[in-house]
Every structure is written in structure tokens, then in C-alpha cells.
Design an enzyme around this catalytic site. Structure first.
Site, PDB file in Angstrom:
ATOM      1  N   HIS A  27     -25.356  57.825 -78.690  1.00 53.09           N
ATOM      2  CA  HIS A  27     -24.958  56.846 -77.662  1.00 53.09           C
ATOM      3  C   HIS A  27     -23.938  57.485 -76.719  1.00 53.09           C
ATOM      4  O   HIS A  27     -24.052  57.393 -75.498  1.00 53.09           O
ATOM      5  CB  HIS A  27     -24.365  55.603 -78.341  1.00 53.09           C
ATOM      6  CG  HIS A  27     -23.582  54.704 -77.427  1.00 53.09           C
ATOM      7  ND1 HIS A  27     -22.320  55.015 -76.966  1.00 53.09           N
ATOM      8  CD2 HIS A  27     -23.901  53.512 -76.848  1.00 53.09           C
ATOM      9  CE1 HIS A  27     -21.894  54.059 -76.162  1.00 53.09           C
ATOM     10  NE2 HIS A  27     -22.835  53.132 -76.074  1.00 53.09           N
ATOM     11  N   ASN A  28     -22.939  58.135 -77.300  1.00 52.98           N
ATOM     12  CA  ASN A  28     -21.904  58.730 -76.456  1.00 52.98           C
ATOM     13  C   ASN A  28     -22.439  59.895 -75.628  1.00 52.98           C
ATOM     14  O   ASN A  28     -22.012  60.101 -74.496  1.00 52.98           O
ATOM     15  CB  ASN A  28     -20.720  59.171 -77.317  1.00 52.98           C
ATOM     16  CG  ASN A  28     -19.823  58.002 -77.660  1.00 52.98           C
ATOM     17  OD1 ASN A  28     -20.310  56.895 -77.873  1.00 52.98           O
ATOM     18  ND2 ASN A  28     -18.534  58.216 -77.714  1.00 52.98           N
ATOM     19  N   GLU A  72     -24.046  58.332 -72.867  1.00 51.73           N
ATOM     20  CA  GLU A  72     -22.944  57.813 -72.033  1.00 51.73           C
ATOM     21  C   GLU A  72     -22.411  58.925 -71.102  1.00 51.73           C
ATOM     22  O   GLU A  72     -22.242  58.720 -69.894  1.00 51.73           O
ATOM     23  CB  GLU A  72     -21.849  57.296 -72.977  1.00 51.73           C
ATOM     24  CG  GLU A  72     -20.530  56.895 -72.350  1.00 51.73           C
ATOM     25  CD  GLU A  72     -19.504  56.518 -73.450  1.00 51.73           C
ATOM     26  OE1 GLU A  72     -19.809  55.654 -74.284  1.00 51.73           O
ATOM     27  OE2 GLU A  72     -18.398  57.093 -73.457  1.00 51.73           O
ATOM     28  N   SER A 102     -19.154  50.376 -80.415  1.00 53.43           N
ATOM     29  CA  SER A 102     -19.070  50.737 -78.998  1.00 53.43           C
ATOM     30  C   SER A 102     -18.730  49.535 -78.141  1.00 53.43           C
ATOM     31  O   SER A 102     -19.095  48.408 -78.448  1.00 53.43           O
ATOM     32  CB  SER A 102     -20.400  51.317 -78.514  1.00 53.43           C
ATOM     33  OG  SER A 102     -20.318  51.549 -77.112  1.00 53.43           O
ATOM     34  N   LYS A 128     -24.186  56.487 -83.044  1.00 52.75           N
ATOM     35  CA  LYS A 128     -23.071  56.282 -82.099  1.00 52.75           C
ATOM     36  C   LYS A 128     -22.793  57.569 -81.302  1.00 52.75           C
ATOM     37  O   LYS A 128     -22.490  57.525 -80.108  1.00 52.75           O
ATOM     38  CB  LYS A 128     -21.811  55.839 -82.857  1.00 52.75           C
ATOM     39  CG  LYS A 128     -20.547  55.739 -81.983  1.00 52.75           C
ATOM     40  CD  LYS A 128     -20.691  54.668 -80.931  1.00 52.75           C
ATOM     41  CE  LYS A 128     -19.550  54.388 -80.010  1.00 52.75           C
ATOM     42  NZ  LYS A 128     -18.527  55.287 -79.673  1.00 52.75           N
ATOM     43  N   ARG A 173     -40.317  89.727 -76.720  1.00 48.38           N
ATOM     44  CA  ARG A 173     -39.845  89.772 -78.121  1.00 48.38           C
ATOM     45  C   ARG A 173     -40.706  90.729 -78.947  1.00 48.38           C
ATOM     46  O   ARG A 173     -40.227  91.461 -79.817  1.00 48.38           O
ATOM     47  CB  ARG A 173     -39.886  88.369 -78.741  1.00 48.38           C
ATOM     48  CG  ARG A 173     -38.868  87.415 -78.157  1.00 48.38           C
ATOM     49  CD  ARG A 173     -38.967  86.033 -78.800  1.00 48.38           C
ATOM     50  NE  ARG A 173     -38.515  86.019 -80.173  1.00 48.38           N
ATOM     51  CZ  ARG A 173     -39.261  85.713 -81.220  1.00 48.38           C
ATOM     52  NH1 ARG A 173     -40.523  85.369 -81.034  1.00 48.38           N
ATOM     53  NH2 ARG A 173     -38.775  85.723 -82.434  1.00 48.38           N
TER      54      ARG A 173
HETATM   55  C1  6PG Z   1     -17.684  53.422 -76.628  1.00 48.64           C
HETATM   56  C2  6PG Z   1     -17.097  54.671 -76.076  1.00 48.64           C
HETATM   57  C3  6PG Z   1     -15.856  55.002 -76.817  1.00 48.64           C
HETATM   58  C4  6PG Z   1     -15.019  56.007 -76.118  1.00 48.64           C
HETATM   59  C5  6PG Z   1     -15.083  57.378 -76.626  1.00 48.64           C
HETATM   60  C6  6PG Z   1     -15.622  58.441 -75.747  1.00 48.64           C
HETATM   61  O1  6PG Z   1     -18.854  53.487 -76.969  1.00 48.64           O
HETATM   62  O2  6PG Z   1     -16.981  52.422 -76.690  1.00 48.64           O
HETATM   63  O3  6PG Z   1     -17.994  55.731 -76.174  1.00 48.64           O
HETATM   64  O4  6PG Z   1     -16.187  55.334 -78.117  1.00 48.64           O
HETATM   65  O5  6PG Z   1     -14.754  55.833 -74.851  1.00 48.64           O
HETATM   66  O6  6PG Z   1     -13.806  57.608 -77.080  1.00 48.64           O
HETATM   67  O7  6PG Z   1     -14.645  58.931 -74.986  1.00 48.64           O
HETATM   68  P1  6PG Z   1     -14.464  60.393 -74.415  1.00 48.64           P
HETATM   69  O8  6PG Z   1     -14.984  60.283 -73.021  1.00 48.64           O
HETATM   70  O9  6PG Z   1     -12.972  60.560 -74.483  1.00 48.64           O
HETATM   71  O10 6PG Z   1     -15.154  61.395 -75.258  1.00 48.64           O
END
Ligand code: 6PG
Length: 465
Positions: A183-184, A187, A126, A180, A441
Site C-alpha cells: 500500500h505504501n 502511495e 492506514s 500495508k 551472457r
Molecule cells: C498511511 C501512511 C502512513 C505514513 C507512513 C509513510 O497509510 O497512513 O502510509 O503509514 O504516512 O509513515 O510515510 P513516509 O512517507 O514517511 O514513508
């Protein structure tokens, strides 16, 4: 046969990583499917060129690397990785290591690790191009022995937090790519919450982009200090050369995505681990791309009913709300990692994950060091219950409530902040409302319920007779 490592795929990230490796003193062989790309890369490598061996064929590439070899793949995630491994493996010796450093789906990494006929690692990297070039955060997965073989190189090229490398082995198989992905997901949620606050400033309080930039810049000097707040200030401050006005005003309001956030949400559902702020962020991206439909909606229902007025919310309240929102999205992400750790038998090192995110990666922030401390004290507990963050939530959740309420009353969408708040409220409600769901239910399907008074399970209501 002199290079210590090889790298395949000289796109933006691969090229930056190769230069980083060379700069840290490791000789590296490189190969790209298009030979001209390899030549151009080498031709522009400047002082680092002598450490880089450009090769025209996969065979020459393999021969240029010391045995046992270590080869990084930096090619687009998906079938291309499988095709590359298939082409490479027959040329390699039994101990040669392939490292997939792309944004792979961790299920694919699990499969590749199981099917591999030789050593294989999947590492999450990342930090975007800048991180790859000068120090990314690296999350490794695969056999520990394989990681140890290349750890000195990965440590050297990684970002450093007060001297500590941000490169850590997370566990077997796809553990690194799983971390990862989360993480995203975080993000996405972090970015979305910042965007929602931007929307409130712009549409609710009449701030233009330069004024928004000043707010984010100021926040970047306080508890919200983070890469994402910093770049949001820079994005808001940028001028457009063509119009002379703020660049932000001419960027289409439709967010792209490569899929990692979606994978996180899908996996969270499989794990039954709630990540509502991350889900809201993915949904918000999907909704953002429906620009024509949204325009029709505005024609039909009118735009946001009334501006908030400058006095309705203070900048301080917005800052506090964002602090609360941020804690909540990290709490959800770490809880999901904890759930996966158990479900997949991985023993994911939660405090180390917080540590590896302190520098280099996109979600790096001031708060992560405190999160690492809190998770060291008790890796199992939800971060919002850790004493330090519980105190922060106590002082900030009212602000989050005010912001979400004001946004709702004034027709300004704030889905991630709102989901974060609902998560908080649900997590501090002892007597919830699922008793009604269980009653329903049982009524229509005799699914049974547990009684609170005597603890008996498989109980039914009078409708069962
Ligand atoms: C990082 C980012 C990187 C990237 C991804 C997510 O940790 O460096 O997360 O992996 O920007 O491609 O991008 P999207 O917004 O296109 O899903």
C-alpha cells in the site's frame, strides 16, 4: 478488569486510535511510557473520558483489561516493539493477545509471530491521524482465530465503504504488514506521479500554485477522484501566513521517508516482481534530498531548457496520462502481492485487498472499486490486462506517451510516469530484446540460451568452441 481492550503508545496515531475505539463504545485501558502523556490524553478526551482507563504502570494497565486480554501496541516500528513485547508478555496470561498496529517491517512481524510465546497479530493501519481517529483501513496478519477474537472491534473502528468495513484478515504471520507495505509503495508512486504533473504544470506551463489547485480540484470530480488528488489540490491552494503567498512555494523540495516504500522495493527485487514506478518514486525521494548537488547541477548544465508553452500539452492530456500512470502503479503493486502470495504460501485475497483500500487509507480512490471487480473476475491476471482497465489503457497510454516525451524534451523530470510507460511498453512487446542479453551472457560466461525455433535449452553460440 473492565476494559475490553488495551492500547500502549499514545503518540499521534495511538491517541487517535484509542479515541476511535472509545467512541465506538468499547471501554479501553491505555498506557504510555511517560505518565504525563497518559494523563494529558485522558484529560482532553472529553465525553469519551469515562470509557478510557488511564494507567500509570504496565501492571495496572494489564490488570485493567478483561481476560483473555487484547492489547494494541502503537509504538514506533523496530526494536521498541520487541522491547515492549518483552516487558509485557510476562505480565500476561497464555491466551492474551498482543496486536502490533505500527508500521512494522513484515519480516519482523513474521519473526515475532514465530517467536511469540502467546497469541500475536500484526496489523497494518492506514489513513494517517484522521483515519486512525475516524476510520482507518486495517490489514490484518496472524492466526485467523486471533483475528476473529478482535474482528468486531476492528470492524467497528474501521472506515466503511458503502457500509462494508475496511478491515480484512490477509493471512498468516506478516501478511497484514506486507500488504500495508505494498500500500505504501503504491502511495509513494501515486504521490510522485501527482508531483511530476505538478512540476510540468509549474515549470513547463507556468501555472502558479492556485492555478494548479484548480486543476487538481477539477480532476477530483472525475475518474482521478482520490484522497491524494484531493489533498494535492488543498496543499496547492494553501496560503502561507508569513509571506502571504502560496505555502507550496516555501516548502523545501526534499521529501522525507520512514522506509516503507524502500521495504516494498527491496522486497519486490527479492521476489523478482517488477515495480518500476514504485522504485522510481523511492529514487525520486532520495534524489530530492540532494538539494545542494542539484543546485550545482543546475549551475553547470542550466535549468530545464525551454518552457513547454501552454499549448504543448492540454490539461486533458495530463489528466489522461495520470489515469494511465495510476493504473500502471496499481497493476505493479497487485502483481507484487500476487507474487508474494505464491512465494510465501499466503493465499493473499487480492479482490479483498482492493476492497479494503476503497476507504480510510491514503490511496483510497474511485478506481479501487473497479479494481476489486476486475480482481474478483480474475485475481491472477495483471490488472492492466483486465478488460475494464485494458480499455482504459488503450484510451490513455498515448497521453502518457505525450506527457513523458514532452517532459523529456523540455528537461522536466518525470521518472515515475516514465517508468510506468516503459512498463506498459515492455508488457505489450511480444518480441523483446533479452535475446541480446542472453547472447552476451552466453558469449562471456557460457550461460546458455533457449532457441526459439526448436525450444531446446542450454544452447551455445559458435564462441563456445
Ligand atoms: C498511511 C501512511 C502512513 C505514513 C507512513 C509513510 O497509510 O497512513 O502510509 O503509514 O504516512 O509513515 O510515510 P513516509 O512517507 O514517511 O514513508
Amino acid at each position: 478488569m473492565s476494559s475490553e481492550i488495551g492500547l500502549i503508545g499514545l503518540g499521534t496515531m495511538g491517541a487517535a486510535l484509542a479515541l476511535n475505539i472509545a467512541e465506538k463504545g468499547f471501554d479501553i485501558a491505555v498506557w504510555n511510557r511517560t505518565t504525563q502523556v497518559t494523563r494529558d490524553f485522558h484529560g482532553t478526551a472529553g465525553d469519551l473520558a469515562p470509557r478510557i482507563t488511564p494507567t500509570d504502570s504496565l501492571e495496572d494497565f494489564v490488570q485493567a483489561i478483561k481476560v483473555p486480554r487484547a492489547i494494541i501496541l502503537m509504538v514506533p516500528a523496530g526494536d521498541i516493539v520487541d522491547a515492549q513485547i518483552e516487558a509485557l508478555r510476562p505480565l500476561l496470561g497464555p491466551d492474551d493477545l498482543i496486536i502490533d498496529a505500527g508500521n512494522a517491517n513484515f519480516h519482523d512481524t513474521n519473526r515475532r509471530a514465530r517467536e511469540a510465546t502467546g497469541p500475536f497479530l500484526g496489523i497494518g493501519v492506514s489513513g494517517g491521524e484522521e483515519g486512525a481517529r475516524h476510520g482507518p483501513s486495517i490489514m490484518g496478519g496472524g492466526k485467523r482465530d486471533y483475528w476473529d477474537r478482535v474482528a468486531h472491534i476492528l470492524d467497528a473502528i474501521s472506515a466503511k465503504y458503502e457500509g462494508t468495513p475496511c478491515a480484512t484478515w490477509m493471512g498468516e504471520e506478516g501478511a497484514g504488514h506486507f500488504v500495508k507495505a505494498v500500500h505504501n509503495g503504491i502511495e509513494y508512486a501515486d504521490m510522485q506521479m501527482i508531483a511530476e504533473v505538478y512540476g510540468i504544470l509549474r515549470d513547463g506551463m507556468g501555472y502558479d500554485a492556485p492555478a494548479v489547485a484548480k486543476v487538481f480540484d477539477a480532476w477530483n470530480d472525475g475518474p482521478l477522484r482520490s484522497y491524494l488528488v484531493e489533498i494535492s489540490g488543498k496543499v496547492a491552494a494553501a496560503q502561507d501566513a508569513a509571506t502571504g503567498g502560496p505555502l507550496l512555494d516555501v516548502i523545501a523540495d526534499a521529501a522525507g521517508q520512514k522506509g516503507t516504500g524502500r521495504w516494498t522495493v527491496i522486497e519486490a527485487q527479492h521476489l523478482a516482481s517488477p515495480v518500476p514506478a514504485i522504485e522510481a518514486a523511492v529514487v525520486a525521494r532520495n534524489l530530492s534530498s540532494r538539494r545542494e548537488t542539484r543546485a550545482l547541477g543546475e549551475d553547470l548544465f542550466g535549468a530545464a531548457p525551454k518552457p513547454l508553452g501552454e499549448d504543448a500539452l492540454t490539461i486533458d492530456t495530463l489528466e489522461q496520462a495520470l489515469i494511465a500512470g495510476k493504473i500502471l502503479c496499481y497493476a505493479q503493486g497487485f502483481a507484487m502481492i500476487s507474487a508474494a502470495s505464491e512465494a510465501f504460501g499466503w493465499a493473499l485475497p487480492l479482490p479483498d485487498i482492493a476492497r479494503v483500500w476503497r476507504e480510510g487509507c491514503i490511496i483510497r480512490s474511485e478506481m479501487l472499486n473497479d479494481m476489486a471487480d476486475a480482481l474478483t473476475d480474475d485475481p491472477e491476471q495483471n490488472l492492466m490486462f483486465a478488460p475494464y482497465f485494458a480499455d482504459q489503457m488503450k484510451t490513455t497510454h498515448d497521453a502518457l506517451r505525450q506527457v513523458v516525451a514532452a517532459a523529456a524534451l523540455h528537461g522536466l523530470p518525470a521518472p515515475a510516469l516514465g517508468s510506468g510507460l516503459s512498463y506498459f511498453d515492455a508488457m505489450r512487446t511480444k518480441r523483446g530484446t533479452a535475446n541480446m542479453v542472453q547472447g552476451q551472457r552466453d558469449y562471456f560466461g557460457l550461460h546458455g540460451f533457449v532457441r526459439l525455433d526448436d525450444g531446446k535449452s542450454d544452447q551455445h553460440g559458435p564462441w563456445a568452441q
